[in-house]
Structure formats: C-alpha cells, structure tokens
Enzyme design. Structure first.
Site, PDB file in Angstrom:
ATOM      1  N   ASP A  97       0.834  -1.194   0.000  1.00  0.00           N
ATOM      2  CA  ASP A  97       0.000   0.000   0.000  1.00  0.00           C
ATOM      3  C   ASP A  97       0.875   1.253   0.000  1.00  0.00           C
ATOM      4  O   ASP A  97       1.938   1.291   0.628  1.00  0.00           O
ATOM      5  CB  ASP A  97      -0.896  -0.009   1.241  1.00  0.00           C
ATOM      6  CG  ASP A  97      -1.801   1.194   1.318  1.00  0.00           C
ATOM      7  OD1 ASP A  97      -2.709   1.298   0.473  1.00  0.00           O
ATOM      8  OD2 ASP A  97      -1.588   2.047   2.209  1.00  0.00           O
ATOM      9  N   GLU A 152       1.422  -0.200  -5.079  1.00  0.00           N
ATOM     10  CA  GLU A 152       0.374   0.739  -5.467  1.00  0.00           C
ATOM     11  C   GLU A 152       1.012   2.091  -5.765  1.00  0.00           C
ATOM     12  O   GLU A 152       1.418   2.806  -4.857  1.00  0.00           O
ATOM     13  CB  GLU A 152      -0.654   0.880  -4.339  1.00  0.00           C
ATOM     14  CG  GLU A 152      -1.767   1.856  -4.681  1.00  0.00           C
ATOM     15  CD  GLU A 152      -2.462   2.426  -3.457  1.00  0.00           C
ATOM     16  OE1 GLU A 152      -3.649   2.745  -3.567  1.00  0.00           O
ATOM     17  OE2 GLU A 152      -1.813   2.566  -2.395  1.00  0.00           O
TER      18      GLU A 152
END
Length: 470
Positions: free
Chosen positions: A224, A251
């Site tokens: 993330d 990401e």
C-alpha cells in the site's frame, strides 16, 4: 510462434531477468487475483472452495495488523496501530491463519495487503505506537494478545517519535521529496499520517513483520502507498530471503503512462529501482480512453509498445480497484457498467498481466461490486483466461469501435464498444481449429464453425465474445 513474437517474448524475459540483482521475486503465470476487499477473514475461509472452483489462483485480503477494531470503516484497515499483532474489525490472527490454511489447502495463494509507509492518525497526533493504553491492554489480557502476536515484545511499544519523518504535510503531489518523506494529510488542520523513517530499527521491525506473515503461509504482498516510499526503504525491507517465492506488487497511482508526470516521477523509477510488480495504472487509463467517446479500440492493439502499459510480466491489470469508487478524488475514473464489463473481457482475454477482480464488501454505489467475484460474466471470463494460459496473442482485426484477437488456436476474443454490429472477415489458414465449434463462454450459445480459409466474425453492439473450441 512467429519469429517476431518469439523475439518480443525473449526481450521481455531478458528485461525481467536483468532485475534479479536486487533480489528474487517469483514470476508466476498470469493467474487471476480476487481482491476480497474488506471481507471478514472468516467469510474468505468459508468461500475457499468456491473461490478455487471459480478459477482464482490468489486472493488479496485485508491488511493483517492492529487497527481500530471498534470502527468498521474500510480506511481504518490502512491506519496501523501496531504491526506486531493482527486484530481489527475483519478478524484477528486466529481467523487470518484459518483463512490462509483454507485457501492454501485449495491451492489458492493468499496475498496480504501491507501498510509500511505510515502509522495511524490518532491520539492527537501521537507518534508513540501503539500507545500506553494499548500496551496496558496487552498486559492486562496477555493470553489473548499473545495469541494475536506475530513477533516482538508486547510489554513495550514498537515505534517512537524518533522513528518518523518530520510532521510536514504534502502540499505538492508531484514533488518526489514531499511525497516520499512527508505526511498524507486531509487538510483543514489535519496532522496527517505519521510517516515512517527507514532507520535500522524501523526496517528491522518491518522485516520481522513480513517474515512472520510469510511463515504463516502468505504467498505475496500488495504494498500500500508504495508511491510514498523511497526505493531505498523498499529495498532495505524486502531482502532476497523475504522475496523468494513471493509475489510483490506496489500501489503507485498514475493518471497515464509514459509522458505523464506521475508515471515519469514515480512509477517508472519504482519499476527501474526495484524488481517488484505494480498495478498497471497506465493500461487502466489507456483502456478508459479507448472506451471513451473519442477513443479508439485500435489503441488497444499493443499499449506497451507506446508506453501506455507496463511490462506484461510485471503488471497487475484491472478495470476497477477500491481506491476509485471509495476516494472522492478518483471517482471520475469509474467506467460505465457495460464498458467495465467489456474492459474485463480485454484484460481477461489478452496475453499479459495478472488480472485483479475487485469484489467489494462496503456496499458503495448501491452494492455495484458486492459479490462481483462470482458474477456470471466474471466466472465465464475466468474459464476463458485459465484455458488460454500460455498461448500467444495475435490481433486479427481492429477499428475505432472493435477489436478481435486470438490466443493461439485455443481462443478468440472480440469486443465491440459501439452501438452497431461490427463485422471482421479474417483469414483462418493456420490460425484456427477447423471443423470444430468455438463456443462463446459469455453466452454459452453463440457458435463459430470454421471450414474455409475465410470467416466473418460478427460482434453485436456493446458486446464481448470469448470463444473457446469444443
């Protein structure tokens, strides 16, 4: 395999292999991933057999860490209070382990969503984690919390003020230094998410965390907010031991491919300086443009060749992910429902990338993506995708409205975005199985039967076809 196709394959493979000096990352085939977004771990466990039977090879699950268990809001899972224990509104370490065991027993890998960039924005901007109250709770109920522990000593905290970067809020999201060293803040005086500094203590704890998850049977990690971490920090955490036989993808949200500021300053360096995989935001944006009013399906012939898709060996492809509907800044990227279905046919039919299927538990947009993982068209596309694995791709015909391509002799995909039928006449010599029915998996009825050197494929308006030989 044609010579040009072979050369392209070998070139891409050599590029992939050239990155192994940073560590070893397992390059699996283009297996489909179910993003069980914010599902309870127990619900994933209960559906393990169904998930396997649908054809998924991996499941991306909610972050295994301690976050606010009293608040069921999805974003709480991305505000860690402690990475030494698993305990939040979607489950704890016991239910996580049960889920991992259930999926592994079905031959389905678990990919854990992990948050390494920051800690929670709470307790009046505190930077002692998990905080004195949490440590006291650990000590007062030691049996429970030791059962949730992944590593470490719960009689004391894990991070203090010296483990964070300065408390500055990012003001320019195109400034690399700010994005990777300052805090994500919400405005209006919000103090933001405390941004972890890659000192030796922090890196050691993060390595311990990933090692513990790997030892539990996790097979991959979604990183993330990777855009907000330096390559140095990432490469310090992900040792070759941690990466071996693991699938990693980061990401890094961009609004385009080569030439786009976000791509050039963040995604391109990430791909250059690590050997991790990544969300293919360039391809997603390119697909959106192709399906747009002035877009052309011809642009989908080979997006990678023009810098609008990342290396197919490193790409996680998608038509929707959780950030798009659940963050106001990205909601303009939501595709029309029919276009989204047609776009799924493209990413599930093409050669390249691991397709990610978003299946939501929040109920956003009137439950549009709730149970999407088992929708009839997704189940059919999974069947097609898994059947043609390893087959080369050749575009047979295309125009502004439609595209037709084959996967070896084992499958044909046709996608028409326009409001009128599109017909493509193609040469069938040495390209198809003659005297065999090719059946469309999406309708389970439309048939193609080839018995001459030419065949005209009919693509109805606003429709996809995915034919497999019987």
């Amino acid at each position: 395999m044609k010579t040009t196709v072979l050369k392209r394959f070998l070139s891409a493979a050599m590029i992939s292999l050239s990155l192994t000096g940073i560590g070893i990352v397992q390059q699996a085939s283009a297996d489909a991933i179910l993003h069980a977004f914010d599902w309870n771990y127990s619900d994933v466990s209960a559906k393990a057999t169904e998930i396997k039977n649908l054809g998924y090879k991996a499941v991306l699950v909610a972050p295994p860490l301690k976050s606010n268990a009293a608040n069921s809001a999805w974003w709480q899972r991305y505000q860690p209070q402690d990475i030494r224990v698993i305990d939040h509104a979607r489950g704890n370490k016991q239910s996580f382990q049960t889920m991992v065991n259930a999926l592994n027993a079905q031959g389905v890998a678990v990919y854990a969503d992990i948050v390494l960039n920051h800690m929670a924005n709470e307790r009046n901007a505190a930077t002692d984690f998990p905080g004195t109250a949490a440590v006291s709770a650990y000590n007062s109920n030691a049996t429970y919390w030791n059962n949730q522990k992944l590593f470490g000593d719960l009689t004391q905290g894990i991070f203090g003020s010296g483990d964070f970067n300065p408390a500055n809020c990012i003001s320019d999201y195109n400034d690399v230094w700010q994005v990777q060293n300052w805090r994500m803040c919400g405005g209006g005086g919000d103090t933001g998410l405390p941004d972890l500094n890659p000192n030796n203590w922090v890196v050691t704890q993060q390595r311990n965390y990933l090692t513990a998850l790997k030892n539990m049977g996790v097979k991959g990690f979604r990183i993330d907010a990777a855009k907000h971490m330096t390559a140095y920090h990432l490469n310090q955490i992900f040792t070759s031991t941690i990466k071996t036989n693991m699938y990693l993808f980061g990401e890094i949200i961009t609004s385009g491919g080569a030439g786009n500021v976000e791509f050039d300053r963040f995604l391109s360096p990430y791909l250059r300086d690590t050997n991790h995989n990544a969300y293919d935001f360039p391809l997603f944006q390119h697909i959106r443009n192709a399906f747009g009013f002035n877009g052309s399906m011809s642009s989908l012939v080979d997006p990678q060749a023009v810098g609008q898709a990342i290396d197919r060996f490193r790409a996680v492809t998608f038509t929707i992910n959780h950030d798009i509907p659940l963050n106001s800044g990205f909601r303009a990227w939501i595709m029309d429902a029919t276009d989204e279905k047609l776009a799924y046919a493209y990413i599930m039919g093409r050669d390249g990338g691991k397709p990610l299927i978003f299946s939501d538990s929040t109920g956003t947009d009137s439950n549009r993506w709730v149970n999407a993982y088992k929708a009839a068209h997704i189940a059919a596309m999974l069947k097609f995708h898994n059947t043609v694995q390893g087959q080369g791709m050749e575009v047979l015909a295309h125009n502004s409205c439609a595209i037709l391509f084959r996967r070896g002799e084992e499958g044909v995909v046709g996608i028409n975005k326009c409001g009128s039928q599109q017909n493509f006449s193609v040469n069938t010599n040495s390209r198809f199985k003659w005297y065999r029915n090719y059946r469309d998996v999406l309708t389970n009825g439309n048939l193609v039967y080839i018995n001459s050197s030419s065949y005209t494929f009919a693509l109805p308006a606003r429709t996809a076809r995915m034919w497999l030989p019987e």
